[in-house]
Design a protein around this motif. Structure first.
Motif: not given
Length: 277
Positions: A221-234
């Motif tokens: 769960v944490l990894g998926s939300f971190f990935m979402l934030l990372a790609y959103s930051a892109y």
């Protein structure tokens, strides 16, 4: 038989709703008027179908259908769509439509897939299973978009290196120009981010319904939300800061490594992902 048919129509509404939110997101980020227009018509179809079922329910019960949790969720989603369409019509505030219906999609998904008091245990179990299928399908589609985006970024770096070293060979001619590679990589992330967001919404609903010991601090769960934030930051860096080219391509490759870690490592450490054989 009638209940099954209605369920399928509700699922169709959720799918159309998801596509509409996806297109509104593309318009929000890219100012794509064509995507906005298609999203509007899809949302109008969703509203039309919801309105029909709302009035049929009113005819059947002889009252406004808001007395149960299921009815309340359905009516709430219908109100959100109605208000967003009216606001869009009167004031042309497109972004309000996008953010409002991101909430509306979540409400409609809960109404469609969560087991309510009017459903049998067999129907509830089947709907929960279908909710998991929707969640996994959207997640895999987003992962596919991110993966192909990574390929375009990798090709960008190869082409960039060949041009910098002035290696004018057949390999250089067979790879697309840098501008196109950069743009295609960006578009795929633009598609992948809302798909991942919708997948996480559905996944959280499923987890709360099905998983007894669900925790927000689960690794997947944490990894998926971190990935979402990372790609959103892109997307934010690219659009607001104007960073493109080689720097953003390297960023995208790093994001793909995060994706692999989240999929293989965090998935294996999770308490409820990949727990069934």
């Amino acid at each position: 038989m009638v209940d099954i048919s209605l369920t399928r129509i509700y699922e169709l509404i959720v799918i159309l709703y998801a596509v509409s939110v996806l297109l509104y997101f593309i318009d929000f980020v890219q100012h794509n008027r064509k995507a906005n227009k298609v999203a509007f018509w899809l949302l109008s179809i969703v509203w039309f179908l919801q309105t029909i079922f709302l009035f049929l329910r009113m005819w059947e019960t002889g009252r406004v259908p808001i007395l149960t949790i299921s009815e309340g969720l359905y009516f709430y989603a219908w109100v959100l769509i109605t208000l967003s369409l009216v606001i869009n019509r009167l004031f042309r505030v497109d972004f309000v439509v996008f953010f409002t219906n991101a909430i509306g999609f979540l409400i409609m998904a809960i109404h469609t897939f969560a087991p309510m008091e009017t459903q049998t245990s067999v129907e509830a179990e089947r709907l929960v299973s279908e909710l998991l299928i929707f969640h996994i399908t959207m997640a895999i589609l987003s992962y596919g978009a991110f993966s192909i985006s990574f390929v375009f970024s990798a090709l960008y770096l190869v082409q960039y290196d060949l041009l910098k070293k002035k290696k004018w060979n057949k390999r250089l001619m067979r790879i697309e120009d840098l501008t196109k590679l950069d743009y295609l990589s960006y578009v795929l992330i633009l598609i992948g981010v809302p798909l991942l967001l919708l997948s996480l919404m559905l996944g959280l609903i499923w987890a709360y319904i099905k998983v007894v010991d669900f925790h927000w601090y689960d690794t997947k769960v944490l990894g998926s939300f971190f990935m979402l934030l990372a790609y959103s930051a892109y997307l934010y860096v690219r659009l607001r800061r104007g960073i493109q080219g080689r720097a953003i391509a390297i960023w995208n490759i790093a994001l793909f490594l995060i994706l692999l870690i989240n999929f293989f490592l965090f998935g294996s450490l999770s308490n409820f992902h990949f727990w069934e054989s």
